[in-house]
Write an enzyme that holds these catalytic residues in place. Sequence first.
Site, PDB file in Angstrom:
ATOM      1  CG  ASP A  67      -0.348  -0.573   2.478  1.00 42.16           C
ATOM      2  OD1 ASP A  67       0.883  -0.589   2.584  1.00 42.16           O
ATOM      3  OD2 ASP A  67      -1.102  -0.980   3.366  1.00 42.16           O
ATOM      4  CG  ASN A 136      -9.293  -2.677  12.037  1.00 37.76           C
ATOM      5  OD1 ASN A 136      -8.264  -3.185  11.577  1.00 37.76           O
ATOM      6  ND2 ASN A 136      -9.865  -1.624  11.496  1.00 37.76           N
ATOM      7  CG  HIS A 138      -6.008  -2.902   9.045  1.00 43.25           C
ATOM      8  ND1 HIS A 138      -6.210  -1.738   9.756  1.00 43.25           N
ATOM      9  CD2 HIS A 138      -4.668  -3.083   9.045  1.00 43.25           C
ATOM     10  CE1 HIS A 138      -5.048  -1.257  10.164  1.00 43.25           C
ATOM     11  NE2 HIS A 138      -4.091  -2.058   9.740  1.00 43.25           N
ATOM     12  CD  GLU A 143      -8.885  -0.072   8.043  1.00 44.00           C
ATOM     13  OE1 GLU A 143      -9.242  -0.754   9.019  1.00 44.00           O
ATOM     14  OE2 GLU A 143      -7.796   0.524   8.000  1.00 44.00           O
TER      15      GLU A 143
HETATM   16  C1  F6R Z   1       1.430  -1.940   6.206  1.00 47.80           C
HETATM   17  C2  F6R Z   1       0.043  -2.357   6.262  1.00 47.80           C
HETATM   18  C3  F6R Z   1      -0.748  -2.486   7.535  1.00 47.80           C
HETATM   19  C4  F6R Z   1       0.053  -2.962   8.743  1.00 47.80           C
HETATM   20  C5  F6R Z   1      -0.840  -3.069   9.975  1.00 47.80           C
HETATM   21  C6  F6R Z   1      -0.062  -3.450  11.218  1.00 47.80           C
HETATM   22  O1  F6R Z   1       1.899  -1.875   4.889  1.00 47.80           O
HETATM   23  O2  F6R Z   1      -0.482  -2.573   5.233  1.00 47.80           O
HETATM   24  O3  F6R Z   1      -1.818  -3.357   7.304  1.00 47.80           O
HETATM   25  O4  F6R Z   1       0.641  -4.183   8.461  1.00 47.80           O
HETATM   26  O5  F6R Z   1      -1.482  -1.849  10.208  1.00 47.80           O
HETATM   27  O6  F6R Z   1       0.796  -2.406  11.532  1.00 47.80           O
HETATM   28  P1  F6R Z   1       1.892  -2.519  12.677  1.00 47.80           P
HETATM   29  O7  F6R Z   1       2.906  -3.507  12.210  1.00 47.80           O
HETATM   30  O8  F6R Z   1       2.470  -1.136  12.772  1.00 47.80           O
HETATM   31  O9  F6R Z   1       1.190  -2.964  13.911  1.00 47.80           O
END
Ligand code: F6R
Length: 241
Positions: A67, A136, A138, A143
């Site tokens: 992303d 959550n 994702h 989401e």
């Molecule tokens: C990152 C991404 C997000 C993260 C997720 C967990 O490219 O797509 O889905 O993997 O938000 O983030 P952290 O590792 O910071 O807890």
Amino acid sequence: MRIIRAKDYDEMSRRAANILAAQMIMKPNCVLGLATGSTPIGTYAQLVEWYNRGDLDFSEVTTVNLDEYKGLPRENDQSYYYFMNDNLFHKVNVRPERTFLPNGMEPDSDKACKEYDQIIAGTGGVDLQLLGLGHNGHIGFNEPGAAFEAGTNCVDLTESTIKANQRFFASMDEVPKQAYTMGIGTIMRAKKILVVVSGEDKAEIVKKAFFGPITPQVPASVLQLHGDVTIVADEAALSLI
Ligand code: F6R
């Protein structure tokens, strides 16, 4: 679904890096799907260490990231492009032209998404997709409620995400309101998936996502339907299972 239990964050990072390294050794011209966020930082640091020791070679590797924020220039230190350069790409011998992220500076969402899907298809498909897990459930920026079959798409960031990001920017105007993300359909087409999870604050969602019902309300639960998923998690993240 295979679960690897690590003692702590460092061990989780080493174990995950082992799996990525094995992929690169077995198939030097592999396609790696990569993630940003705090969880994989240690994994990338471990890969850099092994690269510096001469044990890893990225010269034939292609990478596609999950992303990118829409409207954020690559030079902005909050962009995922910047993150990847900082944590991995500038520290190893991957060819810059073989590293791909959605083009956050393309204002036409349809065009940006279509182009990214074409790029991914053009690589021949992702061999190993690295994922973090949101609180959550994702994955990428998909989401709760996101369609399981979607390709790359443009998502509106939630009010809480926008607010949380505010502290990283000089003004509210600069805070991204949208992002481009690989869709769940694209993620599910990866041949292998590696999920890294750390910390007690993720224990609840680990239980829900991997041991609860499969539902779009918990996007990561779809991974239960994938034939080759490895979860590398520390004890804290696994404390409820
Ligand atoms: C990152 C991404 C997000 C993260 C997720 C967990 O490219 O797509 O889905 O993997 O938000 O983030 P952290 O590792 O910071 O807890």
